[in-house]
Design a protein around this motif. Structure first.
Motif, PDB file in Angstrom:
ATOM      1  N   GLN A   1      -4.764 -13.357  40.779  1.00  0.00           N
ATOM      2  CA  GLN A   1      -3.926 -12.160  40.692  1.00  0.00           C
ATOM      3  C   GLN A   1      -4.752 -10.879  40.797  1.00  0.00           C
ATOM      4  O   GLN A   1      -4.361  -9.929  41.464  1.00  0.00           O
ATOM      5  N   ARG A   2      -5.904 -10.884  40.117  1.00  0.00           N
ATOM      6  CA  ARG A   2      -6.751  -9.682  40.159  1.00  0.00           C
ATOM      7  C   ARG A   2      -7.245  -9.434  41.579  1.00  0.00           C
ATOM      8  O   ARG A   2      -7.248  -8.307  42.059  1.00  0.00           O
ATOM      9  N   GLY A   3      -7.679 -10.491  42.254  1.00  0.00           N
ATOM     10  CA  GLY A   3      -8.130 -10.346  43.631  1.00  0.00           C
ATOM     11  C   GLY A   3      -7.000  -9.876  44.533  1.00  0.00           C
ATOM     12  O   GLY A   3      -7.174  -8.978  45.360  1.00  0.00           O
ATOM     13  N   ALA A   4      -5.816 -10.482  44.352  1.00  0.00           N
ATOM     14  CA  ALA A   4      -4.662 -10.137  45.188  1.00  0.00           C
ATOM     15  C   ALA A   4      -4.265  -8.676  44.989  1.00  0.00           C
ATOM     16  O   ALA A   4      -4.005  -7.952  45.957  1.00  0.00           O
ATOM     17  N   GLN A   5      -4.245  -8.212  43.728  1.00  0.00           N
ATOM     18  CA  GLN A   5      -3.888  -6.810  43.458  1.00  0.00           C
ATOM     19  C   GLN A   5      -4.817  -5.855  44.196  1.00  0.00           C
ATOM     20  O   GLN A   5      -4.375  -4.883  44.816  1.00  0.00           O
ATOM     21  N   GLU A   6      -6.119  -6.132  44.112  1.00  0.00           N
ATOM     22  CA  GLU A   6      -7.097  -5.251  44.766  1.00  0.00           C
ATOM     23  C   GLU A   6      -6.950  -5.311  46.280  1.00  0.00           C
ATOM     24  O   GLU A   6      -6.978  -4.281  46.954  1.00  0.00           O
ATOM     25  N   LEU A   7      -6.803  -6.514  46.810  1.00  0.00           N
ATOM     26  CA  LEU A   7      -6.746  -6.672  48.263  1.00  0.00           C
ATOM     27  C   LEU A   7      -5.477  -6.043  48.849  1.00  0.00           C
ATOM     28  O   LEU A   7      -5.531  -5.384  49.889  1.00  0.00           O
TER      29      LEU A   7
ATOM     30  N   ALA B   1      -3.155  -4.760  53.035  1.00  0.00           N
ATOM     31  CA  ALA B   1      -2.082  -5.745  52.844  1.00  0.00           C
ATOM     32  C   ALA B   1      -2.058  -6.770  53.977  1.00  0.00           C
ATOM     33  O   ALA B   1      -1.704  -7.925  53.759  1.00  0.00           O
ATOM     34  N   ASP B   2      -2.451  -6.361  55.180  1.00  0.00           N
ATOM     35  CA  ASP B   2      -2.474  -7.310  56.303  1.00  0.00           C
ATOM     36  C   ASP B   2      -3.499  -8.413  56.046  1.00  0.00           C
ATOM     37  O   ASP B   2      -3.246  -9.584  56.341  1.00  0.00           O
ATOM     38  N   ALA B   3      -4.651  -8.024  55.526  1.00  0.00           N
ATOM     39  CA  ALA B   3      -5.689  -9.019  55.222  1.00  0.00           C
ATOM     40  C   ALA B   3      -5.174  -9.987  54.161  1.00  0.00           C
ATOM     41  O   ALA B   3      -5.405 -11.195  54.244  1.00  0.00           O
TER      42      ALA B   3
ATOM     43  N   ALA C   1     -12.550 -11.316  49.480  1.00  0.00           N
ATOM     44  CA  ALA C   1     -11.910 -10.503  50.521  1.00  0.00           C
ATOM     45  C   ALA C   1     -11.681  -9.082  49.998  1.00  0.00           C
ATOM     46  O   ALA C   1     -11.926  -8.097  50.704  1.00  0.00           O
ATOM     47  N   ALA C   2     -11.237  -8.966  48.747  1.00  0.00           N
ATOM     48  CA  ALA C   2     -11.023  -7.642  48.161  1.00  0.00           C
ATOM     49  C   ALA C   2     -12.335  -6.870  48.104  1.00  0.00           C
ATOM     50  O   ALA C   2     -12.399  -5.681  48.449  1.00  0.00           O
ATOM     51  N   ALA C   3     -13.398  -7.537  47.682  1.00  0.00           N
ATOM     52  CA  ALA C   3     -14.709  -6.866  47.582  1.00  0.00           C
ATOM     53  C   ALA C   3     -15.202  -6.455  48.973  1.00  0.00           C
ATOM     54  O   ALA C   3     -15.750  -5.360  49.161  1.00  0.00           O
ATOM     55  N   TRP C   4     -15.003  -7.339  49.948  1.00  0.00           N
ATOM     56  CA  TRP C   4     -15.459  -7.039  51.313  1.00  0.00           C
ATOM     57  C   TRP C   4     -14.747  -5.796  51.836  1.00  0.00           C
ATOM     58  O   TRP C   4     -15.365  -4.893  52.395  1.00  0.00           O
ATOM     59  N   TRP C   5     -13.420  -5.729  51.615  1.00  0.00           N
ATOM     60  CA  TRP C   5     -12.662  -4.578  52.103  1.00  0.00           C
ATOM     61  C   TRP C   5     -12.972  -3.318  51.307  1.00  0.00           C
ATOM     62  O   TRP C   5     -12.924  -2.208  51.846  1.00  0.00           O
TER      63      TRP C   5
END
Ligand SMILES: [Zn+2]
Length: 193
Positions: A128-134, A139-141, A161-165
């Motif tokens: 959930q934490r990763g999804a919120q950030e990403l 949102a497309d990623a 993925a969130a950290a990369w973006w």
């Protein structure tokens, strides 16, 4: 304890009086208040380093907190990167003995970490934490990431993925594992039951 992105950015926020007390209903500014306990931490394949986290005090309620850089995990002598690498290896199917040998840690230490990363409620929180950030960043990623059925792998993928973006979109220089440490509030591993 407050998890901060890096010691340097935290010092800047304290100097600018923009860091706020986390206590509900307070929200006053925090000021420098000495340092926490000195601790020795090991990263990946490096000599241990001594760190002494900054302690802060609220100008309003007087509560004190330690600021822990997200590259470190609370109460652990190994960096977020080391613990995270162990979890990523587990997600790829490696066993604790092999992970321990690769990382140069004891098998019992690695087994303890892995045991703290198999509770589904904990893993769902990480996801959930990763999804919120990403979703906030791209949102497309987020929509392009398909679940694999391996929850540990899925949550590490989401966080990475969130950290990369964040690095790409926001120009943040901190390593991916440090940002993952930040997103998960220092709780890559579930707290002891
Ligand atoms: Zn306060």
């Amino acid at each position: 304890m407050i998890i901060v992105r890096a010691a340097e950015s935290a010092e800047e926020a304290l100097a600018d009086r923009t860091m706020r007390c986390p206590h509900h209903g307070c929200g006053d500014t925090l000021q420098r208040w000495g340092h926490g306990r000195r601790r020795r931490v090991r990263g990946l394949g490096t000599e241990p380093i001594d760190v002494q986290p900054r302690r802060v005090r609220c100008r309003g309620c007087g509560a004190t907190q330690v600021l822990l850089p997200a590259a470190l995990q609370p109460r652990r002598a190994d960096s977020t990167e080391v613990v995270g690498t162990a979890l990523a290896s587990k997600a790829k199917g490696l066993g604790y003995r092999r992970i321990a040998a690769t990382l140069g840690r004891s098998a019992s230490t690695v087994r303890r970490w892995l045991r703290r990363a198999r509770d589904r409620a904990h893993l769902n929180r990480l996801w959930q934490r990763g999804a919120q950030e990403l979703i906030r960043l791209n949102a497309d990623a987020f929509n392009a990431i398909a679940g694999t059925g391996n929850l540990l792998l899925d949550c590490l993928t989401m966080l990475a993925a969130a950290a990369w973006w964040a690095r790409r979109r926001l120009g943040i220089a901190e390593p991916v594992w440090t940002l993952i440490g930040l997103y998960t509030g220092g709780r890559l591993l579930a707290p002891p039951a």
